[in-house]
Write a protein that holds these residues in place. Sequence first.
Motif, PDB file in Angstrom:
ATOM      1  N   ASN A  65       2.312   9.595   4.754  1.00 50.41           N
ATOM      2  CA  ASN A  65       1.212  10.550   4.799  1.00 50.41           C
ATOM      3  C   ASN A  65       1.226  11.324   3.482  1.00 50.41           C
ATOM      4  OD1 ASN A  65      -0.394  12.872   5.219  1.00 50.41           O
ATOM      5  ND2 ASN A  65      -0.121  12.701   7.434  1.00 50.41           N
ATOM      6  N   GLU A  66       0.328  10.934   2.584  1.00 46.29           N
ATOM      7  CA  GLU A  66       0.335  11.510   1.231  1.00 46.29           C
ATOM      8  C   GLU A  66      -0.016  12.993   1.257  1.00 46.29           C
ATOM      9  OE1 GLU A  66      -2.257   9.101  -1.167  1.00 46.29           O
ATOM     10  OE2 GLU A  66      -1.475   7.271  -0.240  1.00 46.29           O
ATOM     11  N   LYS A  67      -0.895  13.382   2.158  1.00 45.11           N
ATOM     12  CA  LYS A  67      -1.323  14.786   2.190  1.00 45.11           C
ATOM     13  C   LYS A  67      -0.197  15.696   2.647  1.00 45.11           C
ATOM     14  CE  LYS A  67      -6.269  14.002   2.831  1.00 45.11           C
ATOM     15  NZ  LYS A  67      -7.441  14.179   3.716  1.00 45.11           N
ATOM     16  N   LYS A  68       0.611  15.211   3.584  1.00 48.20           N
ATOM     17  CA  LYS A  68       1.697  16.028   4.119  1.00 48.20           C
ATOM     18  C   LYS A  68       3.020  15.768   3.408  1.00 48.20           C
ATOM     19  CE  LYS A  68      -0.119  16.659   8.791  1.00 48.20           C
ATOM     20  NZ  LYS A  68       0.163  16.501  10.238  1.00 48.20           N
ATOM     21  N   GLN A  69       3.045  14.851   2.461  1.00 45.79           N
ATOM     22  CA  GLN A  69       4.284  14.470   1.768  1.00 45.79           C
ATOM     23  C   GLN A  69       5.365  14.058   2.772  1.00 45.79           C
ATOM     24  OE1 GLN A  69       1.773  16.512  -0.196  1.00 45.79           O
ATOM     25  NE2 GLN A  69       3.286  18.099   0.129  1.00 45.79           N
ATOM     26  N   GLN A  70       4.971  13.233   3.713  1.00 41.35           N
ATOM     27  CA  GLN A  70       5.907  12.807   4.748  1.00 41.35           C
ATOM     28  C   GLN A  70       5.871  11.290   4.903  1.00 41.35           C
ATOM     29  OE1 GLN A  70       4.555  14.868   8.247  1.00 41.35           O
ATOM     30  NE2 GLN A  70       5.645  16.767   7.730  1.00 41.35           N
ATOM     31  N   SER A  71       7.017  10.756   5.266  1.00 42.18           N
ATOM     32  CA  SER A  71       7.096   9.339   5.591  1.00 42.18           C
ATOM     33  C   SER A  71       7.930   9.179   6.854  1.00 42.18           C
ATOM     34  CB  SER A  71       7.729   8.557   4.454  1.00 42.18           C
ATOM     35  OG  SER A  71       7.855   7.194   4.784  1.00 42.18           O
ATOM     36  N   SER A  72       7.614   8.168   7.619  1.00 42.58           N
ATOM     37  CA  SER A  72       8.395   7.856   8.813  1.00 42.58           C
ATOM     38  C   SER A  72       8.755   6.380   8.806  1.00 42.58           C
ATOM     39  CB  SER A  72       7.616   8.190  10.083  1.00 42.58           C
ATOM     40  OG  SER A  72       7.377   9.574  10.183  1.00 42.58           O
ATOM     41  N   LEU A  73       9.961   6.082   9.208  1.00 47.42           N
ATOM     42  CA  LEU A  73      10.454   4.706   9.320  1.00 47.42           C
ATOM     43  C   LEU A  73      10.551   4.374  10.796  1.00 47.42           C
ATOM     44  CD1 LEU A  73      11.658   2.365   7.500  1.00 47.42           C
ATOM     45  CD2 LEU A  73      13.888   3.252   8.175  1.00 47.42           C
ATOM     46  N   TYR A  74       9.960   3.264  11.196  1.00 50.82           N
ATOM     47  CA  TYR A  74       9.918   2.859  12.598  1.00 50.82           C
ATOM     48  C   TYR A  74      10.804   1.646  12.810  1.00 50.82           C
ATOM     49  CZ  TYR A  74       5.741   5.737  12.256  1.00 50.82           C
ATOM     50  OH  TYR A  74       4.873   6.765  12.001  1.00 50.82           O
ATOM     51  N   LEU A  75      11.783   1.812  13.676  1.00 48.54           N
ATOM     52  CA  LEU A  75      12.688   0.715  14.025  1.00 48.54           C
ATOM     53  C   LEU A  75      12.404   0.349  15.473  1.00 48.54           C
ATOM     54  CD1 LEU A  75      15.871   2.366  12.496  1.00 48.54           C
ATOM     55  CD2 LEU A  75      14.506   0.566  11.466  1.00 48.54           C
ATOM     56  N   THR A  76      11.852  -0.826  15.692  1.00 49.51           N
ATOM     57  CA  THR A  76      11.498  -1.217  17.045  1.00 49.51           C
ATOM     58  C   THR A  76      12.444  -2.279  17.566  1.00 49.51           C
ATOM     59  OG1 THR A  76       9.942  -2.832  16.142  1.00 49.51           O
ATOM     60  CG2 THR A  76       9.063  -0.664  16.704  1.00 49.51           C
ATOM     61  N   ALA A  77      12.654  -2.236  18.863  1.00 50.60           N
ATOM     62  CA  ALA A  77      13.545  -3.199  19.533  1.00 50.60           C
ATOM     63  C   ALA A  77      14.853  -3.320  18.767  1.00 50.60           C
ATOM     64  CB  ALA A  77      12.852  -4.554  19.658  1.00 50.60           C
ATOM     65  N   SER A  78      15.541  -2.194  18.640  1.00 52.46           N
ATOM     66  CA  SER A  78      16.710  -2.131  17.758  1.00 52.46           C
ATOM     67  C   SER A  78      17.793  -3.143  18.141  1.00 52.46           C
ATOM     68  CB  SER A  78      17.283  -0.724  17.755  1.00 52.46           C
ATOM     69  OG  SER A  78      17.660  -0.354  19.061  1.00 52.46           O
ATOM     70  N   GLN A  79      18.474  -3.603  17.124  1.00 53.99           N
ATOM     71  CA  GLN A  79      19.581  -4.551  17.278  1.00 53.99           C
ATOM     72  C   GLN A  79      20.854  -3.886  16.781  1.00 53.99           C
ATOM     73  OE1 GLN A  79      18.464  -7.999  14.972  1.00 53.99           O
ATOM     74  NE2 GLN A  79      16.369  -7.950  15.728  1.00 53.99           N
ATOM     75  N   LEU A  80      21.988  -4.439  17.176  1.00 50.91           N
ATOM     76  CA  LEU A  80      23.274  -3.891  16.732  1.00 50.91           C
ATOM     77  C   LEU A  80      23.346  -3.818  15.207  1.00 50.91           C
ATOM     78  CD1 LEU A  80      25.739  -5.702  19.165  1.00 50.91           C
ATOM     79  CD2 LEU A  80      24.967  -3.319  19.280  1.00 50.91           C
ATOM     80  N   SER A  81      22.717  -4.791  14.542  1.00 50.64           N
ATOM     81  CA  SER A  81      22.765  -4.854  13.083  1.00 50.64           C
ATOM     82  C   SER A  81      21.984  -3.729  12.415  1.00 50.64           C
ATOM     83  CB  SER A  81      22.223  -6.201  12.598  1.00 50.64           C
ATOM     84  OG  SER A  81      20.861  -6.349  12.983  1.00 50.64           O
ATOM     85  N   TYR A  82      21.208  -2.984  13.174  1.00 52.23           N
ATOM     86  CA  TYR A  82      20.451  -1.866  12.592  1.00 52.23           C
ATOM     87  C   TYR A  82      21.342  -0.642  12.353  1.00 52.23           C
ATOM     88  CZ  TYR A  82      15.927  -4.117  13.651  1.00 52.23           C
ATOM     89  OH  TYR A  82      14.847  -4.970  13.705  1.00 52.23           O
ATOM     90  N   SER A  83      22.528  -0.648  12.910  1.00 48.21           N
ATOM     91  CA  SER A  83      23.423   0.497  12.740  1.00 48.21           C
ATOM     92  C   SER A  83      23.727   0.727  11.266  1.00 48.21           C
ATOM     93  CB  SER A  83      24.734   0.264  13.495  1.00 48.21           C
ATOM     94  OG  SER A  83      24.519   0.240  14.881  1.00 48.21           O
ATOM     95  N   GLY A  84      23.784   1.994  10.894  1.00 50.41           N
ATOM     96  CA  GLY A  84      24.079   2.361   9.516  1.00 50.41           C
ATOM     97  C   GLY A  84      23.470   3.711   9.203  1.00 50.41           C
ATOM     98  N   THR A  85      23.521   4.068   7.939  1.00 54.14           N
ATOM     99  CA  THR A  85      22.909   5.313   7.486  1.00 54.14           C
ATOM    100  C   THR A  85      21.650   4.986   6.714  1.00 54.14           C
ATOM    101  OG1 THR A  85      25.076   6.387   7.325  1.00 54.14           O
ATOM    102  CG2 THR A  85      23.233   7.443   6.180  1.00 54.14           C
ATOM    103  N   TYR A  86      20.561   5.620   7.082  1.00 54.13           N
ATOM    104  CA  TYR A  86      19.265   5.386   6.458  1.00 54.13           C
ATOM    105  C   TYR A  86      18.939   6.527   5.513  1.00 54.13           C
ATOM    106  CZ  TYR A  86      18.559   1.603   9.752  1.00 54.13           C
ATOM    107  OH  TYR A  86      18.695   0.431  10.463  1.00 54.13           O
ATOM    108  N   PHE A  87      18.541   6.160   4.315  1.00 55.36           N
ATOM    109  CA  PHE A  87      18.177   7.154   3.300  1.00 55.36           C
ATOM    110  C   PHE A  87      16.730   6.958   2.880  1.00 55.36           C
ATOM    111  CE2 PHE A  87      22.295   8.880   2.416  1.00 55.36           C
ATOM    112  CZ  PHE A  87      23.194   7.846   2.588  1.00 55.36           C
TER     113      PHE A  87
END
Lengths: 111, 111
Positions: A65-87
């Motif tokens: 969202n350019e106007k709000k200077q915001q971003s969101s990351l969507y992780l759907t149907a998560s798997q064990l391999s998704y574990s970690g730190t997101y930056f």
Amino acid sequence: QQPVQSPQAVILREGEDAVINCSSSKALYSVHWYRQKHGEAPIFLMILLKGGEQKGHDKISASFNEKKQQSSLYLTASQLSYSGTYFCGTGVMEYGNKLVFGAGTILRVKS
Amino acid sequence: DVKVTQSSRYLVKRTGEKVFLECVQDMDHENMFWYRQDPGLGLRLIYFSYDVKMKEKGDIPEGYSVSREKKERFSLILESASTNQTSMYLCASSFEGYEQYFGPGTRLTVT
């Protein structure tokens, strides 16, 4: 100024969904998303550019969202391999190709 | 595949020593970066180089210097190591403002 990521940490069960948010006080040109597993280098997931261009991972989506200077990351149907730190890393026009990274969101997926 | 290598995975130095951390990339990227990673603080940019012999300060340049004599190599120098420089150091490279490719990191301990 460092962007703010939320939540700081989240625990999911396999198959559940998660949203990670990144908010900046600066007008953004780009938002990058990276994932880092323990003891490993961060790896690129997604880049979102002002104007709508996106490039990234097949199983992960994101919004900018350019106007709000915001971003969101969507992780759907998560798997064990998704574990970690997101930056998230934010790009500002006057900074050139430098990024300012958030403090990270720790994601743990349990079976 | 892009490869970013760092000279050491682990390094132990004494207070006051001069420390050299080297980074080499094999994709002809013009941009190279040095970050410091500390728990809860994310990735903080120390220095950035956008061309041979060109450098810019990042967010935390104090106590560090850099050298880029060849396009593929970017060195981080701690002129006189101090205990508060104990940290994980990550090098990265990129083409323009696109995804950054990270090296495996050097865990530096200053005693």
